[in-house]
Design a protein around this motif. Sequence first.
Motif, PDB file in Angstrom:
ATOM      1  N   THR A 275      31.749  42.430  47.396  1.00 32.26           N
ATOM      2  CA  THR A 275      32.541  43.456  46.728  1.00 32.26           C
ATOM      3  C   THR A 275      31.642  44.430  45.986  1.00 32.26           C
ATOM      4  OG1 THR A 275      34.479  43.788  45.312  1.00 32.26           O
ATOM      5  CG2 THR A 275      32.884  42.134  44.591  1.00 32.26           C
ATOM      6  N   TYR A 276      32.257  45.339  45.254  1.00 30.66           N
ATOM      7  CA  TYR A 276      31.547  46.310  44.428  1.00 30.66           C
ATOM      8  C   TYR A 276      32.286  46.434  43.103  1.00 30.66           C
ATOM      9  CZ  TYR A 276      35.225  49.666  45.661  1.00 30.66           C
ATOM     10  OH  TYR A 276      36.436  50.300  45.815  1.00 30.66           O
ATOM     11  N   ALA A 277      31.625  47.039  42.110  1.00 33.51           N
ATOM     12  CA  ALA A 277      32.184  47.072  40.758  1.00 33.51           C
ATOM     13  C   ALA A 277      32.937  48.353  40.444  1.00 33.51           C
ATOM     14  CB  ALA A 277      31.073  46.872  39.732  1.00 33.51           C
ATOM     15  N   ASN A 278      32.884  49.343  41.308  1.00 28.12           N
ATOM     16  CA  ASN A 278      33.555  50.624  41.098  1.00 28.12           C
ATOM     17  C   ASN A 278      33.165  51.254  39.756  1.00 28.12           C
ATOM     18  OD1 ASN A 278      35.203  52.693  42.050  1.00 28.12           O
ATOM     19  ND2 ASN A 278      37.010  51.908  40.998  1.00 28.12           N
ATOM     20  N   ASP A 279      31.876  51.142  39.444  1.00 26.65           N
ATOM     21  CA  ASP A 279      31.377  51.677  38.185  1.00 26.65           C
ATOM     22  C   ASP A 279      30.396  52.828  38.375  1.00 26.65           C
ATOM     23  OD1 ASP A 279      29.308  50.293  39.326  1.00 26.65           O
ATOM     24  OD2 ASP A 279      28.781  49.143  37.526  1.00 26.65           O
ATOM     25  N   GLY A 280      30.299  53.321  39.616  1.00 30.62           N
ATOM     26  CA  GLY A 280      29.392  54.416  39.903  1.00 30.62           C
ATOM     27  C   GLY A 280      27.944  54.013  40.048  1.00 30.62           C
ATOM     28  N   SER A 281      27.679  52.716  40.078  1.00 29.09           N
ATOM     29  CA  SER A 281      26.286  52.242  40.113  1.00 29.09           C
ATOM     30  C   SER A 281      25.707  52.170  41.513  1.00 29.09           C
ATOM     31  CB  SER A 281      26.197  50.852  39.479  1.00 29.09           C
ATOM     32  OG  SER A 281      26.889  49.895  40.275  1.00 29.09           O
ATOM     33  N   ASN A 282      26.536  52.313  42.545  1.00 30.27           N
ATOM     34  CA  ASN A 282      26.093  52.191  43.936  1.00 30.27           C
ATOM     35  C   ASN A 282      25.487  50.816  44.217  1.00 30.27           C
ATOM     36  OD1 ASN A 282      25.832  53.273  46.587  1.00 30.27           O
ATOM     37  ND2 ASN A 282      23.642  53.596  46.250  1.00 30.27           N
TER      38      ASN A 282
ATOM     39  N   LYS B 130      33.298  49.280  33.880  1.00 26.50           N
ATOM     40  CA  LYS B 130      32.244  50.181  33.410  1.00 26.50           C
ATOM     41  C   LYS B 130      32.197  50.241  31.891  1.00 26.50           C
ATOM     42  CE  LYS B 130      30.351  54.830  34.086  1.00 26.50           C
ATOM     43  NZ  LYS B 130      30.509  56.130  34.811  1.00 26.50           N
ATOM     44  N   SER B 131      33.349  50.122  31.254  1.00 31.08           N
ATOM     45  CA  SER B 131      33.383  50.214  29.795  1.00 31.08           C
ATOM     46  C   SER B 131      33.426  48.865  29.098  1.00 31.08           C
ATOM     47  CB  SER B 131      34.582  51.057  29.342  1.00 31.08           C
ATOM     48  OG  SER B 131      35.794  50.489  29.797  1.00 31.08           O
ATOM     49  N   ASN B 132      34.076  47.863  29.726  1.00 28.83           N
ATOM     50  CA  ASN B 132      34.195  46.576  29.013  1.00 28.83           C
ATOM     51  C   ASN B 132      33.288  45.470  29.554  1.00 28.83           C
ATOM     52  OD1 ASN B 132      35.521  45.496  31.308  1.00 28.83           O
ATOM     53  ND2 ASN B 132      37.559  45.928  30.482  1.00 28.83           N
ATOM     54  N   GLY B 133      32.711  45.648  30.757  1.00 26.52           N
ATOM     55  CA  GLY B 133      31.789  44.662  31.315  1.00 26.52           C
ATOM     56  C   GLY B 133      32.430  43.386  31.801  1.00 26.52           C
ATOM     57  N   TYR B 134      33.768  43.328  31.893  1.00 22.52           N
ATOM     58  CA  TYR B 134      34.449  42.094  32.276  1.00 22.52           C
ATOM     59  C   TYR B 134      34.549  41.945  33.798  1.00 22.52           C
ATOM     60  CZ  TYR B 134      36.083  41.507  27.439  1.00 22.52           C
ATOM     61  OH  TYR B 134      36.162  41.341  26.083  1.00 22.52           O
ATOM     62  N   PHE B 135      34.346  40.718  34.238  1.00 19.46           N
ATOM     63  CA  PHE B 135      34.634  40.372  35.629  1.00 19.46           C
ATOM     64  C   PHE B 135      35.152  38.945  35.658  1.00 19.46           C
ATOM     65  CE2 PHE B 135      30.279  39.111  34.905  1.00 19.46           C
ATOM     66  CZ  PHE B 135      30.114  37.924  35.593  1.00 19.46           C
ATOM     67  N   PHE B 136      35.764  38.562  36.786  1.00 23.23           N
ATOM     68  CA  PHE B 136      36.481  37.295  36.882  1.00 23.23           C
ATOM     69  C   PHE B 136      36.020  36.531  38.121  1.00 23.23           C
ATOM     70  CE2 PHE B 136      38.776  40.367  34.501  1.00 23.23           C
ATOM     71  CZ  PHE B 136      39.353  39.670  33.448  1.00 23.23           C
TER      72      PHE B 136
ATOM     73  N   SER C 173      38.012  32.133  35.507  1.00 25.45           N
ATOM     74  CA  SER C 173      37.293  32.492  34.289  1.00 25.45           C
ATOM     75  C   SER C 173      36.957  33.966  34.229  1.00 25.45           C
ATOM     76  CB  SER C 173      35.983  31.702  34.192  1.00 25.45           C
ATOM     77  OG  SER C 173      36.209  30.378  33.800  1.00 25.45           O
ATOM     78  N   ARG C 174      36.735  34.412  32.999  1.00 28.61           N
ATOM     79  CA  ARG C 174      36.226  35.762  32.743  1.00 28.61           C
ATOM     80  C   ARG C 174      34.815  35.664  32.164  1.00 28.61           C
ATOM     81  NH1 ARG C 174      39.142  38.072  28.014  1.00 28.61           N
ATOM     82  NH2 ARG C 174      37.400  37.197  26.850  1.00 28.61           N
ATOM     83  N   PHE C 175      33.938  36.547  32.640  1.00 27.72           N
ATOM     84  CA  PHE C 175      32.586  36.673  32.092  1.00 27.72           C
ATOM     85  C   PHE C 175      32.365  38.118  31.674  1.00 27.72           C
ATOM     86  CE2 PHE C 175      32.221  32.833  34.592  1.00 27.72           C
ATOM     87  CZ  PHE C 175      31.301  32.050  33.904  1.00 27.72           C
ATOM     88  N   LYS C 176      31.287  38.326  30.941  1.00 29.09           N
ATOM     89  CA  LYS C 176      30.922  39.676  30.515  1.00 29.09           C
ATOM     90  C   LYS C 176      29.497  39.980  30.962  1.00 29.09           C
ATOM     91  CE  LYS C 176      30.720  42.710  26.441  1.00 29.09           C
ATOM     92  NZ  LYS C 176      31.594  43.752  27.012  1.00 29.09           N
ATOM     93  N   ALA C 177      29.316  41.184  31.486  1.00 29.09           N
ATOM     94  CA  ALA C 177      27.998  41.626  31.949  1.00 29.09           C
ATOM     95  C   ALA C 177      27.414  42.634  30.997  1.00 29.09           C
ATOM     96  CB  ALA C 177      28.100  42.224  33.343  1.00 29.09           C
ATOM     97  N   ASN C 178      26.093  42.606  30.921  1.00 31.53           N
ATOM     98  CA  ASN C 178      25.340  43.618  30.194  1.00 31.53           C
ATOM     99  C   ASN C 178      24.388  44.273  31.185  1.00 31.53           C
ATOM    100  OD1 ASN C 178      26.356  43.016  27.492  1.00 31.53           O
ATOM    101  ND2 ASN C 178      25.292  41.069  27.741  1.00 31.53           N
TER     102      ASN C 178
END
Length: 396
Positions: free
Chosen positions: A61-68, A119-125, A140-145
Amino acid sequence: MKKLNALIGLLSLVTFSCKVDSETPVGTTPATPVVVPIIADGYQSVLAFPKLSFTNPVDFTYANDGSNRLFVVEQNGFIQTFENNSSTEKVSVFLDIHNRVAAGGEMGLLGLAFHPNFKSNGYFFVNYTRNSPRRQTVISRFKANGLVADPSSEAILFTFDQPYTNHNGGQLAFGPDDYLYVATGDGGSGGDPQNNSQNRKNLLGKMLRIDVNSTEKGNYGIPKDNPYVGNTDDFREEIFAYGLRNPWRFSFDSVTKNLWVGDVGQNKIEEVDIVKKGGNYGWRIKEANNCFDATANCSQTDLIAPVWSYAQGSDGRSVTGGMVYRGKKLPEFIGKYICGDYVSGKIWALTYDGKTVTKSDFITNVSTVSTFGQDANGELYICDYSGGKIYSLAKK
């Protein structure tokens, strides 16, 4: 029970169930007619990232955050990330939870979904199985930096027990309504011996839908229009639809919003469904449109039929749900549902007229098709479980 390695020489994650069961379905209702594939000459699968390899990839998948950037889920408990460039050579670990994940056979880290506001909250599941304190599925939910996730940031939304090691489903994805959808298997063994899929008091054999922006139930809530909100029958309010056997990969069409699901069959038929709110897709009463449970008198009243199915045999034995193509590189496939079969490696493009699949084009083969994925441009990718490679479709 028939072991998958007796069929194809390796213990696979995604032939799920249908390969490890030995029951013979009962009843005499004819199977759904099989659409004869037409060879779509002139297409092939090509390595999308020739310099990269992965260990048992099961989600893409992709994060849809503009990071390519793209992300590959490995069954053993790792999520890898890399730049969406065919010449890329570098892969980095985005998340490592291998010490929490019980992996092997059909268990493991099985799904990944990025929050719509990642992109703003860093959350993924994520969706994974564990053996401690007992065998369970964990959502579960995790947070990315940045490009690295924090393993210590885990917030468990909910868990549910798995009576057997197979039929875990495993995917999760955000729908066009920004709710999180979770596909669960019937709990395993063969023939759904506990009749979990038809039991709306548990979460097995279901499509679930939750609101991750709510704290009604701790780290999630129930969408107000879920079918069983406030019911007095003790049905689980998380349920969106039920009667699934082992849904292996689902996706939303970005245009029609249809929810497509590949549901792995028992010993006779593989099926593809379009899942709707409150729908009952029939397992274990039926396998596709074929009667399975004689005690149900073959009644299919109020049961929803698949939009496409195929008999187990030369076409394969374990459907891998795909995606409706909305990219630009292959305009002739726009609007077609691309799916495959893990065992045969066949990949089809299905033409859907709003009611049924009217045409099935056989495109090409990829060894062990474990999952399909898309990038931010809507281009399609295919993961080879045993080979660890990522493929795309191209003209010859």
